[in-house]
Design a protein around this motif. Sequence first.
Motif, PDB file in Angstrom:
ATOM      1  N   ALA A   1      11.182  -5.000  -5.843  1.00 36.80           N
ATOM      2  CA  ALA A   1      10.488  -5.929  -6.741  1.00 36.80           C
ATOM      3  C   ALA A   1       9.069  -5.454  -7.043  1.00 36.80           C
ATOM      4  CB  ALA A   1      10.458  -7.335  -6.131  1.00 36.80           C
ATOM      5  N   LEU A   2       8.449  -4.778  -6.091  1.00 38.09           N
ATOM      6  CA  LEU A   2       7.110  -4.224  -6.302  1.00 38.09           C
ATOM      7  C   LEU A   2       7.146  -2.919  -7.095  1.00 38.09           C
ATOM      8  CD1 LEU A   2       5.499  -4.746  -2.763  1.00 38.09           C
ATOM      9  CD2 LEU A   2       5.003  -6.039  -4.851  1.00 38.09           C
ATOM     10  N   GLY A   3       8.342  -2.397  -7.354  1.00 35.82           N
ATOM     11  CA  GLY A   3       8.475  -1.140  -8.076  1.00 35.82           C
ATOM     12  C   GLY A   3       8.209   0.081  -7.214  1.00 35.82           C
ATOM     13  N   LYS A   4       8.321  -0.066  -5.911  1.00 32.71           N
ATOM     14  CA  LYS A   4       8.084   1.049  -4.997  1.00 32.71           C
ATOM     15  C   LYS A   4       9.287   1.987  -4.995  1.00 32.71           C
ATOM     16  CE  LYS A   4       4.166  -0.570  -3.525  1.00 32.71           C
ATOM     17  NZ  LYS A   4       2.910   0.150  -3.659  1.00 32.71           N
ATOM     18  N   PRO A   5       9.060   3.301  -5.002  1.00 33.44           N
ATOM     19  CA  PRO A   5      10.168   4.227  -4.818  1.00 33.44           C
ATOM     20  C   PRO A   5      10.806   3.968  -3.453  1.00 33.44           C
ATOM     21  CG  PRO A   5       8.242   5.383  -5.628  1.00 33.44           C
ATOM     22  CD  PRO A   5       7.798   4.002  -5.244  1.00 33.44           C
ATOM     23  N   LEU A   6      12.107   3.867  -3.445  1.00 29.53           N
ATOM     24  CA  LEU A   6      12.845   3.410  -2.274  1.00 29.53           C
ATOM     25  C   LEU A   6      13.881   4.445  -1.871  1.00 29.53           C
ATOM     26  CD1 LEU A   6      13.282   0.865  -0.481  1.00 29.53           C
ATOM     27  CD2 LEU A   6      14.739  -0.035  -2.292  1.00 29.53           C
ATOM     28  N   ILE A   7      13.831   4.846  -0.599  1.00 35.84           N
ATOM     29  CA  ILE A   7      14.845   5.702  -0.003  1.00 35.84           C
ATOM     30  C   ILE A   7      15.563   4.870   1.047  1.00 35.84           C
ATOM     31  CG2 ILE A   7      15.322   7.800   1.329  1.00 35.84           C
ATOM     32  CD1 ILE A   7      12.596   8.894   0.275  1.00 35.84           C
ATOM     33  N   ILE A   8      16.878   4.772   0.925  1.00 34.82           N
ATOM     34  CA  ILE A   8      17.687   4.023   1.881  1.00 34.82           C
ATOM     35  C   ILE A   8      18.361   5.019   2.811  1.00 34.82           C
ATOM     36  CG2 ILE A   8      19.625   2.427   2.158  1.00 34.82           C
ATOM     37  CD1 ILE A   8      17.129   1.178   0.862  1.00 34.82           C
ATOM     38  N   LEU A   9      18.454   4.667   4.075  1.00 34.69           N
ATOM     39  CA  LEU A   9      19.024   5.528   5.099  1.00 34.69           C
ATOM     40  C   LEU A   9      20.105   4.748   5.840  1.00 34.69           C
ATOM     41  CD1 LEU A   9      18.888   8.157   6.820  1.00 34.69           C
ATOM     42  CD2 LEU A   9      16.965   7.126   8.047  1.00 34.69           C
ATOM     43  N   HIS A  10      21.362   5.190   5.711  1.00 36.60           N
ATOM     44  CA  HIS A  10      22.469   4.566   6.454  1.00 36.60           C
ATOM     45  C   HIS A  10      23.684   5.473   6.440  1.00 36.60           C
ATOM     46  CE1 HIS A  10      24.913   3.427   2.931  1.00 36.60           C
ATOM     47  NE2 HIS A  10      23.803   2.997   2.357  1.00 36.60           N
ATOM     48  N   GLN A  11      24.645   5.128   7.278  1.00 37.36           N
ATOM     49  CA  GLN A  11      25.897   5.875   7.363  1.00 37.36           C
ATOM     50  C   GLN A  11      26.911   5.339   6.353  1.00 37.36           C
ATOM     51  OE1 GLN A  11      26.125   8.661   9.335  1.00 37.36           O
ATOM     52  NE2 GLN A  11      23.941   8.191   9.525  1.00 37.36           N
ATOM     53  N   ASP A  12      27.964   6.111   6.125  1.00 41.71           N
ATOM     54  CA  ASP A  12      28.982   5.767   5.124  1.00 41.71           C
ATOM     55  C   ASP A  12      29.626   4.405   5.353  1.00 41.71           C
ATOM     56  OD1 ASP A  12      28.607   8.103   3.699  1.00 41.71           O
ATOM     57  OD2 ASP A  12      30.233   9.169   4.736  1.00 41.71           O
ATOM     58  N   GLU A  13      29.789   3.998   6.607  1.00 39.49           N
ATOM     59  CA  GLU A  13      30.487   2.731   6.877  1.00 39.49           C
ATOM     60  C   GLU A  13      29.752   1.512   6.323  1.00 39.49           C
ATOM     61  OE1 GLU A  13      28.565   3.909  10.898  1.00 39.49           O
ATOM     62  OE2 GLU A  13      29.714   4.927   9.351  1.00 39.49           O
ATOM     63  N   HIS A  14      28.493   1.669   5.957  1.00 33.53           N
ATOM     64  CA  HIS A  14      27.738   0.549   5.388  1.00 33.53           C
ATOM     65  C   HIS A  14      27.610   0.622   3.861  1.00 33.53           C
ATOM     66  CE1 HIS A  14      26.868  -0.936   9.297  1.00 33.53           C
ATOM     67  NE2 HIS A  14      26.118   0.083   9.638  1.00 33.53           N
TER      68      HIS A  14
ATOM     69  N   LYS B   1       0.805  -1.222   0.000  1.00 33.62           N
ATOM     70  CA  LYS B   1       0.000   0.000   0.000  1.00 33.62           C
ATOM     71  C   LYS B   1       0.840   1.276   0.000  1.00 33.62           C
ATOM     72  CE  LYS B   1      -3.993  -2.011   2.299  1.00 33.62           C
ATOM     73  NZ  LYS B   1      -4.885  -1.972   3.457  1.00 33.62           N
ATOM     74  N   ALA B   2       2.127   1.151   0.230  1.00 31.05           N
ATOM     75  CA  ALA B   2       2.987   2.330   0.373  1.00 31.05           C
ATOM     76  C   ALA B   2       3.224   3.035  -0.957  1.00 31.05           C
ATOM     77  CB  ALA B   2       4.326   1.930   0.983  1.00 31.05           C
ATOM     78  N   ASP B   3       3.280   4.362  -0.897  1.00 29.69           N
ATOM     79  CA  ASP B   3       3.691   5.164  -2.048  1.00 29.69           C
ATOM     80  C   ASP B   3       5.207   5.276  -2.105  1.00 29.69           C
ATOM     81  OD1 ASP B   3       1.032   5.953  -3.011  1.00 29.69           O
ATOM     82  OD2 ASP B   3       0.916   7.048  -1.110  1.00 29.69           O
ATOM     83  N   ILE B   4       5.839   5.339  -0.941  1.00 28.20           N
ATOM     84  CA  ILE B   4       7.293   5.425  -0.815  1.00 28.20           C
ATOM     85  C   ILE B   4       7.707   4.528   0.346  1.00 28.20           C
ATOM     86  CG2 ILE B   4       9.259   6.938  -0.288  1.00 28.20           C
ATOM     87  CD1 ILE B   4       7.598   9.267  -1.435  1.00 28.20           C
ATOM     88  N   VAL B   5       8.841   3.851   0.190  1.00 28.25           N
ATOM     89  CA  VAL B   5       9.384   3.003   1.251  1.00 28.25           C
ATOM     90  C   VAL B   5      10.740   3.563   1.667  1.00 28.25           C
ATOM     91  CG1 VAL B   5      10.183   0.681   1.857  1.00 28.25           C
ATOM     92  CG2 VAL B   5       8.170   0.968   0.386  1.00 28.25           C
TER      93      VAL B   5
ATOM     94  N   TYR C   1      12.069  -6.533  -1.469  1.00 24.72           N
ATOM     95  CA  TYR C   1      10.655  -6.744  -1.755  1.00 24.72           C
ATOM     96  C   TYR C   1      10.034  -5.469  -2.338  1.00 24.72           C
ATOM     97  CZ  TYR C   1       5.935  -8.628  -1.114  1.00 24.72           C
ATOM     98  OH  TYR C   1       4.667  -9.087  -1.321  1.00 24.72           O
ATOM     99  N   ALA C   2      10.359  -4.325  -1.729  1.00 30.35           N
ATOM    100  CA  ALA C   2       9.839  -3.045  -2.223  1.00 30.35           C
ATOM    101  C   ALA C   2      10.341  -2.772  -3.634  1.00 30.35           C
ATOM    102  CB  ALA C   2      10.239  -1.912  -1.278  1.00 30.35           C
TER     103      ALA C   2
END
Length: 160
Positions: free
Chosen positions: A103-116, A77-81, A100-101
């Motif tokens: 694969a569903l074609g959901k716009p995806l924003i990833i949040l993490h620090q540089d070390e990852h 149901k999400a517009d953005i993940v 999974y998101a």
Amino acid sequence: MTWTIYLSGEIHTDWREQIEAGAKQAGLPVQFSAPVTHHEASDDVGVAILGAEPNKFWHDHKGAQINAIRTRTLLGKADIVVVRFGEKYKQWNAAFDAGYAAALGKPLIILHQDEHAHALKEVDAAALAVAKTPDQVVSILRYVINGDLSGYTEALDAAQ
């Protein structure tokens, strides 16, 4: 339109609350959803509802299946993940949600620090944005929803 934002990933910090507060302060027309973030409830839901399991594998399996009902439904149901990878733990479930998101074609924003960055290079490649802070996520949402880039004119001038 009210945008539905699914917040997946790390459960040991207040990043979700920071994004929700920032979106509220910005007046964004959003609603948020998330997996169950109470660690023990998420781990033990299967045996609490369906009965004890002497084998830890089946204990975890029951819980994962029930949690997947919520996760699949809300991701769908999400517009953005938004998926957050924290510093302390390896969040395999977050990586699964990101895949999974995608694969569903959901716009995806990833949040993490540089070390990852190296460990998450494939996840980052599937994302439309990779942020380091909850404030950056709010700014992305503000721009995407309202087309609002105010407050960033100095950065734009420096880039030109």
